[in-house]
Design an enzyme around this catalytic site. Sequence first.
Site: not given
Ligand code: UT7
Length: 328
Positions: A114, A255, A285
Site C-alpha cells: 500500500c 492511504h 482499500n
Molecule cells: O492496507 C493495509 C490493510 N489493512 C488494514 O489497514 C487493516 C487495519 N485494521 C482494520 O481496519 C480493523 O482492525 C478491521 C476493520 C480489520 C477490524 O476492525 P476491529 O474493530 O479491529 O474488529 P475486530 O477484528 O476486533 O473484530 C471485532 C468482531 C470480532 O468478533 P468477536 O471476536 O468480537 O466476537 C470479529 O469476528 O467483529 C467480527 N468481525 C466481523 N463481523 C461482521 C470481523 N469481521 C467482520 C465482518 N462482519 N466483516
Amino acid sequence: MASVIIAGVGAYAPERILTNDDLAKMVDTSDEWIRTRSGIRERHIAAPDQACSDLALIAAQRALADAKVSASEVDLLIIATATPDYPLPSTACVVQHKLGVPPHATAFDIAAACSGFVYALEIAYGQLLTGRYKCALIIGSEKLSSITDWSDRTTCVLFGDGAGAAVLKKSDQDGIGIIGSDLGADGELAEYLYTPAGGSRCPASPKTVEEKGHFLRMKGKEIFKNAVRVMETVAREMVEQHHLSLDQINLVIPHQANVRIVEALAGNLGLPMDRFYVNIDRYGNTSSASIPLALDEARKAGKIKPGDYTLLVAFGAGFTYGSTLIRW
Ligand code: UT7
C-alpha cells in the site's frame, strides 16, 4: 535549483460496484458492521478479463492527457503493485507496450504494497533530479479481488480494485513540486499482512490452493495500531524537516485503509478531519492505487490550489511506510 513537479494525474476504477449489502449475501456480515468498523460503503471490482495492466493503462492514459504529454515522451515507467499480471515479466513491461512508451524507456515494477505509490514517487523524484530521465510515469494499480478470499469476512469486506497514475517532470521553477520524500520499512512485521503461497518459499501446488494460501492473510488490529503510529511519525517528521507547521498543510491524503485509522491520525496530529481527503467509502482499500485515486479526485474537486501544501502519508504490508510533501 531545479524541482520535480507532478504534471498530471489520472485514475480509473472498474465499472462493477460491490456494495456492503451484496457482501452480506456472501458472508456473515452487515452493511452496519462494515460502515461503522471501516467507513466503507462500496468498492469497485474488476471484470474477470481485466488484469492489473488493463486498469493501469486507463489511469496512465488519463494522467498523460492531464499532463498534455504523449506516451513517446516517457522514459521512466514504474508500476507499484501487489497484484501484477504475472509473477514475471513485470506489469510495467506489459503497460510499456500497450501504452506505446518507447522501448528505450526504463520500465519496472516495485513491491511496497500500500506504500507503493509513495515509494514510486521517491524513486522517480530522485531519478529525474539526476538528469538521467526527463519524464516519469508512475502508476499504482491493483486487482486485489484476485487475491481476496471471498469466504473470509475479516478481509473480503475491506478491499477493492483500481488504479491511479501521475506524470512527473523536471521544472526550472524553484520551491514547487516534490518538496520532500521519506520512506521506511520494518520487516519484523512482515507477516501482519501477506500471502503465504505462490512465491519461492511455498510454490503453488494443489495443497496451497486447497489451503487458500494464495489469498491475503491479515492481523487487522496489529496493523491498525502500527498504521496510526507510523503515519503520525512520518507526518510530523516531514513538516519539521521542511520548517513547516502541521497547520500549514492544506490537505493530507492518507492511504485509504480504514476511516477510523484516519480519524485516529487526525486526532493525534490535532488536525480537523476536513484537512484529510477520504474516499474509502466508495473504493475500499485499493492498496497502491488508493493515494493516486484520492489525489486525482481531490484535484478534480478543487481541493488543491496553486501554492497549497499536500502531504501524502502511507503504510502497508512489509511493514512499509512513507510520506511525500508536495507544493503545487
Ligand atoms: O492496507 C493495509 C490493510 N489493512 C488494514 O489497514 C487493516 C487495519 N485494521 C482494520 O481496519 C480493523 O482492525 C478491521 C476493520 C480489520 C477490524 O476492525 P476491529 O474493530 O479491529 O474488529 P475486530 O477484528 O476486533 O473484530 C471485532 C468482531 C470480532 O468478533 P468477536 O471476536 O468480537 O466476537 C470479529 O469476528 O467483529 C467480527 N468481525 C466481523 N463481523 C461482521 C470481523 N469481521 C467482520 C465482518 N462482519 N466483516
